[in-house]
Design an enzyme around this catalytic site. Sequence first.
Site, mmCIF file in Angstrom:
data_model
loop_
_atom_site.group_PDB
_atom_site.id
_atom_site.type_symbol
_atom_site.label_atom_id
_atom_site.label_comp_id
_atom_site.label_asym_id
_atom_site.label_seq_id
_atom_site.Cartn_x
_atom_site.Cartn_y
_atom_site.Cartn_z
ATOM 1 C CB VAL A 106 1.096 0.506 0.715
ATOM 2 C CG1 VAL A 106 0.415 1.825 1.087
ATOM 3 C CG2 VAL A 106 0.117 -0.386 -0.040
ATOM 4 C CE1 TYR A 107 7.252 3.590 5.702
ATOM 5 C CE2 TYR A 107 9.073 2.400 4.699
ATOM 6 C CZ TYR A 107 8.609 3.356 5.588
ATOM 7 O OH TYR A 107 9.495 4.077 6.352
ATOM 8 C CB ALA A 108 8.195 1.169 -1.522
ATOM 9 C CB SER A 158 3.587 6.267 1.218
ATOM 10 O OG SER A 158 4.543 5.683 2.085
ATOM 11 C CG LEU A 159 8.711 6.016 2.211
ATOM 12 C CD1 LEU A 159 9.999 5.417 2.759
ATOM 13 C CD2 LEU A 159 8.153 7.050 3.177
#
Length: 257
Positions: free
Chosen positions: A152-154, A156-157
């Site tokens: 999810v972090y990757a 979002s970026l």
Amino acid sequence: MNQLALVTGATSGIGRAFAERLAADGYDLIVTGRREDRLAEFAAAHPDVRVRTVAADLSTDDGIDTLAALCAAEPLTMLVNNAGVAHYMPLAQLPAAKARELVHVKVGAPTMLTRAAVAGMQERGGGRIVNVAGMIAFSGPADASVLPRRAVYAGSLAYLVALSQTLNAELEGTGVRVQVLCPGVVATEFHERQGLDLSAVPRMAAADVVTASLRGFELGEVVTAPGVEDAGLLDAVFRADLAAFGGQSPELASRYR
């Protein structure tokens, strides 16, 4: 009239470094974050510029709406969407509340604040928007042995990269420019708050990240990667993206027949 910048996540790390640099450059500032004590401390330490502090939690709709209203009402010359959370863990183990927080802070907030700011910038004939992402945005092809815990972090970026590139093209000729800032590992509190000890890992200084961002605007960059020496690597990625985009056809590809 002084230039006016709004910086989210300004209480530490890259956001604090942006606020420090812009204050030194004579900007008036709207600094935002969750920690009122740190916002007040920053304002007290910079009596030579006007500093407005706004405590807001960008993991909530109310926090996003509060800052979006400011972005729409104030004559911003720069918006720095820096606030962030990480929550590194497998998606199946990521609590719903943390997934929602991450998407609010790194997708919802930059989208809505940028949307609110950009119309006024266009009317005034100029402005700069910085969306702080990271090199993990380009890590999607990596296998599980490299980055097994941050889907999810990757994602979002990566969204911030596509948003910034597309919006910058939309705004061509308006005087408004958009940059996505993609540092690697930076020496801030960010990882400590996730319970990660990266003290043994070489890390870039937050002030150097800000230097790269401001210089990146001078160089005409849309994607600024402070730790990538060979900018041709990024150019190759983007050429491949466009080649794949342009290589599509209404006919079913032969490998699927």
